[in-house]
Design a protein around this motif. Structure first.
Motif, mmCIF file in Angstrom:
data_model
loop_
_atom_site.group_PDB
_atom_site.id
_atom_site.type_symbol
_atom_site.label_atom_id
_atom_site.label_comp_id
_atom_site.label_asym_id
_atom_site.label_seq_id
_atom_site.Cartn_x
_atom_site.Cartn_y
_atom_site.Cartn_z
ATOM 1 N N MET A 1 0.838 -1.207 0.000
ATOM 2 C CA MET A 1 0.000 0.000 0.000
ATOM 3 C C MET A 1 0.868 1.250 0.000
ATOM 4 O O MET A 1 1.853 1.340 0.722
ATOM 5 C CB MET A 1 -0.905 -0.002 1.233
ATOM 6 C CG MET A 1 -1.746 1.247 1.370
ATOM 7 S SD MET A 1 -3.494 0.826 1.448
ATOM 8 C CE MET A 1 -4.250 2.434 1.554
ATOM 9 N N PHE B 1 0.467 5.380 0.555
ATOM 10 C CA PHE B 1 -0.489 6.301 1.160
ATOM 11 C C PHE B 1 -0.368 7.704 0.581
ATOM 12 O O PHE B 1 0.695 8.107 0.091
ATOM 13 C CB PHE B 1 -0.251 6.383 2.681
ATOM 14 C CG PHE B 1 -0.454 5.076 3.401
ATOM 15 C CD1 PHE B 1 -1.684 4.752 3.952
ATOM 16 C CD2 PHE B 1 0.584 4.165 3.526
ATOM 17 C CE1 PHE B 1 -1.866 3.548 4.618
ATOM 18 C CE2 PHE B 1 0.409 2.965 4.183
ATOM 19 C CZ PHE B 1 -0.820 2.651 4.733
ATOM 20 N N ALA C 1 12.836 13.158 6.711
ATOM 21 C CA ALA C 1 12.760 14.608 6.884
ATOM 22 C C ALA C 1 13.672 15.354 5.912
ATOM 23 O O ALA C 1 13.466 16.536 5.641
ATOM 24 C CB ALA C 1 13.116 14.983 8.319
ATOM 25 N N ARG D 1 9.302 0.670 -0.480
ATOM 26 C CA ARG D 1 9.023 -0.062 0.756
ATOM 27 C C ARG D 1 7.911 -1.086 0.539
ATOM 28 O O ARG D 1 7.992 -2.216 1.030
ATOM 29 C CB ARG D 1 8.610 0.924 1.862
ATOM 30 C CG ARG D 1 8.225 0.238 3.161
ATOM 31 C CD ARG D 1 7.934 1.220 4.265
ATOM 32 N NE ARG D 1 6.698 1.966 4.040
ATOM 33 C CZ ARG D 1 6.215 2.868 4.874
ATOM 34 N NH1 ARG D 1 6.882 3.156 5.988
ATOM 35 N NH2 ARG D 1 5.106 3.512 4.613
ATOM 36 N N ASN E 1 3.630 8.360 4.864
ATOM 37 C CA ASN E 1 3.736 7.543 6.085
ATOM 38 C C ASN E 1 5.030 6.754 6.171
ATOM 39 O O ASN E 1 5.049 5.609 6.625
ATOM 40 C CB ASN E 1 2.553 6.578 6.206
ATOM 41 C CG ASN E 1 1.243 7.307 6.414
ATOM 42 O OD1 ASN E 1 1.241 8.519 6.635
ATOM 43 N ND2 ASN E 1 0.146 6.604 6.347
ATOM 44 N N LEU E 2 6.130 7.362 5.742
ATOM 45 C CA LEU E 2 7.430 6.715 5.991
ATOM 46 C C LEU E 2 7.691 6.764 7.490
ATOM 47 O O LEU E 2 7.180 7.630 8.192
ATOM 48 C CB LEU E 2 8.541 7.448 5.240
ATOM 49 C CG LEU E 2 8.562 7.259 3.723
ATOM 50 C CD1 LEU E 2 9.734 8.025 3.125
ATOM 51 C CD2 LEU E 2 8.643 5.795 3.333
ATOM 52 N N PHE E 3 8.517 5.827 7.983
ATOM 53 C CA PHE E 3 8.870 5.825 9.397
ATOM 54 C C PHE E 3 9.981 6.864 9.607
ATOM 55 O O PHE E 3 11.089 6.688 9.107
ATOM 56 C CB PHE E 3 9.318 4.443 9.829
ATOM 57 C CG PHE E 3 8.311 3.361 9.491
ATOM 58 C CD1 PHE E 3 6.965 3.539 9.797
ATOM 59 C CD2 PHE E 3 8.695 2.194 8.863
ATOM 60 C CE1 PHE E 3 6.024 2.564 9.488
ATOM 61 C CE2 PHE E 3 7.767 1.215 8.546
ATOM 62 C CZ PHE E 3 6.427 1.405 8.852
ATOM 63 N N PRO E 4 9.705 7.957 10.316
ATOM 64 C CA PRO E 4 10.653 9.081 10.352
ATOM 65 C C PRO E 4 11.944 8.772 11.100
ATOM 66 O O PRO E 4 12.939 9.463 10.892
ATOM 67 C CB PRO E 4 9.855 10.190 11.058
ATOM 68 C CG PRO E 4 8.819 9.468 11.843
ATOM 69 C CD PRO E 4 8.475 8.237 11.073
#
Lengths: 254, 282
Positions: free
Chosen positions: A94, A96, A148, A162, A100-103
């Motif tokens: 999926m 988005f 970021a 991902r 919604n990457l893991f920061p």
């Protein structure tokens, strides 16, 4: 050949709001399906039902020959435990709207998280594959960058990598370019086009009618929780029959 | 300024020197504060305090033993509190209403009663349950419930009720999209919490948790009422014998200040560790 995804008479209510009102839809392997429609039409909800981020109230969804969310026992359906649902989600990737990457993880760590932690694969091997995926989405030099420090377009391309790292049979895109600055939309669409050309099965909720016209095998127009019109992209977008679709298309293009 | 004036009509000041504000008020404040501090120092110097007793008892064996007890009790009670707090917060955020209820009940009970009362209850547990265990495998409660164990349980379990709310705030601070992204790559709830949510929640949780830690250093002094030999209890035992009350209280005060001064930079190190990926540390 049986379809990869079979959606049969799916219903979903949020409080009093009927988000999905009896939607049926088949998607075949290798097909690229675009879902268009105004906001609130239920297109994002339908997409999220396919990988069970939203639990349906009625109907059934089959993915890759497996009924999602429920186990058939005689003439009863028993809800699957969380572990089984997590396993079923591995068939789908999926992407988005808001990436919604893991920061707290680098681009590479984001990509190998699922393969290593969920699928239990070898870290070195997963990293090699992740680097190949980053190269495929044009970000070979960003493996060590944190989200970021990436532009929106770059973040969304990492998010695609991902999802691909889990080797899904089906990719779901939830308005993947809606949160992007206009000049960054093209780079994400280019990656998606390449993915479509490689034979990936894709369901794409989008407002990019140009992308739909060029890449989609089929376009579905939804309104008020139901499919109003569907067919080949050229037909639905070039020669709409339903008055609501005509109004929607002229509003989007205007 | 009238219309039609060209920039060339403005005074030519581009080469002037820029003079920053003088902040006279700050200098005045510093002077007043220094004056007050000098007065305070003088008052203590001429007051009825035998400073040589402060020096003599600062590293007395009883004080050192008390210091060690204060330290291990702080870390022990906080470890228990954080462990209980994490479990309670996860239960509270779970979709299971039974777990939610248990978590809310625990928080309600232990936040609702004074910690000193809880310490006394644990210490006097033998009055309710003379023996602990089952059948042949039981022991006399008074043999087990030492002041140290009663203090550890009382302080740790009470702390867990407060810490659970700190942890919950941290979990709530993480964007809902992070849970969804974790699910989408096939994670179960607990794995998503461990790998995705907690590492991000830590950033928000550490400052209030540092606060709680520092609070615990001083909260351990309450355990002196149940005869736990922490630093204040040690100081009191000495002044009961030699009547040097103020001197020994000053000894204890200095040690508390030293412990807290060491903990503060540790917290900053932790904060930096968990700021990974955020604008602050690239």
């Amino acid at each position: 050949m049986s379809p990869l995804v079979s959606i049969v008479d799916v219903r979903k209510k949020f409080g009093d709001f009927q988000a999905l009102d009896g939607v049926s839809l088949d998607v075949h392997a290798g097909e690229v399906l675009c879902i268009i429609g105004a906001s609130g039409s239920g297109k994002t909800t339908l997409l999220r039902c396919v990988n069970q981020l939203v639990t349906i109230d009625g109907g059934a969804i089959w993915v890759d020959g497996e009924l999602t969310g429920w186990r058939i026992d005689g003439n009863r359906l028993h809800a699957l435990p969380e572990k089984e649902i997590a396993r079923q989600r591995l068939a789908t990737g999926m992407v988005f709207q808001r990436f919604n990457l893991f920061p707290h993880m680098t681009a590479l760590e984001n990509i190998i998280e699922g393969p290593v932690q969920v699928q239990g694969r070898d870290r070195a091997e997963a990293s090699r594959e992740a680097e190949a995926l980053l190269a495929r989405v044009g970000l070979a030099d960003k493996a060590g960058a944190y989200p970021a420090n990436l532009s929106g377009g770059q973040q969304q391309r990492v998010a695609i990598a991902r999802a691909l790292a889990m080797k899904p049979k089906l990719m779901l895109f939830d308005e993947p370019t809606s949160a992007l600055d206009p000049e960054l939309v093209g780079e994400v669409l280019a990656v998606m086009k390449e993915l479509a050309a490689s034979g990936m099965t894709m369901i794409v909720v989008t407002h990019e009618l140009g992308f739909a016209r060029e890449v989609a095998d089929r376009v579905v127009y939804m309104d008020r929780g139901a499919i109003v019109e569907s067919g080949p992209a050229a037909e639905v977008l070039g020669n709409p029959k339903e008055a609501r679709l005509k109004a929607f298309l002229s509003a989007v293009i205007a | 300024m009238g219309q039609g004036k060209t920039p060339s009509a403005l005074p030519d000041i581009a080469h002037y020197t820029h003079v920053p504000n003088r902040h006279w008020g700050r200098w005045a404040a510093v002077a007043i504060i220094l004056l007050l501090l000098t007065g305070l120092a003088r008052a203590f110097a001429v007051g009825d305090i035998e400073w040589r007793f402060v020096g003599a008892f600062f590293t007395a064996p009883a004080i050192m033993a008390g210091l060690a007890n204060t330290l291990w009790m702080t870390f022990g009670a906080m470890a228990l509190g954080i462990a209980l707090g994490v479990v309670t917060a996860v239960m509270r955020m779970s979709p299971n209403p039974v777990l939610q209820g248990v978590a809310m009940g625990y928080t309600w009970l232990f936040r609702g009663t004074p910690v000193i009362l809880q310490l006394l209850l644990w210490f006097n547990l033998a009055l309710i349950f003379p023996r602990l265990g089952f059948g042949d495998f039981s022991v006399r409660t008074v043999d087990v419930m030492t002041p140290a164990l009663a203090a550890l349980l009382g302080l740790g379990i009470n702390q867990g009720a407060y810490t659970s709310e700190v942890i919950r705030a941290g979990m709530l601070s993480v964007d809902a999209g992070q849970y969804e992204a974790a699910k989408a790559i096939g994670m179960t709830r607990l794995r998503a919490l461990r790998r995705i949510i907690f590492p991000q929640a830590m950033r928000v949780v550490i400052p209030p948790l540092g606060n709680e830690f520092i609070g615990m250093v001083k909260l351990t002094s309450l355990a002196s009422v149940i005869q736990f030999a922490e630093i204040l209890h040690a100081a009191q035992n000495i002044y009961y014998a030699n009547s040097r009350v103020i001197e020994l209280l000053i000894v204890a005060a200095i040690w508390y200040l030293i412990i807290v001064s060491v903990l503060t930079p540790l917290q900053m190190l932790l904060e930096r560790r968990f700021a990974r990926g955020t604008g602050g540390s690239r």
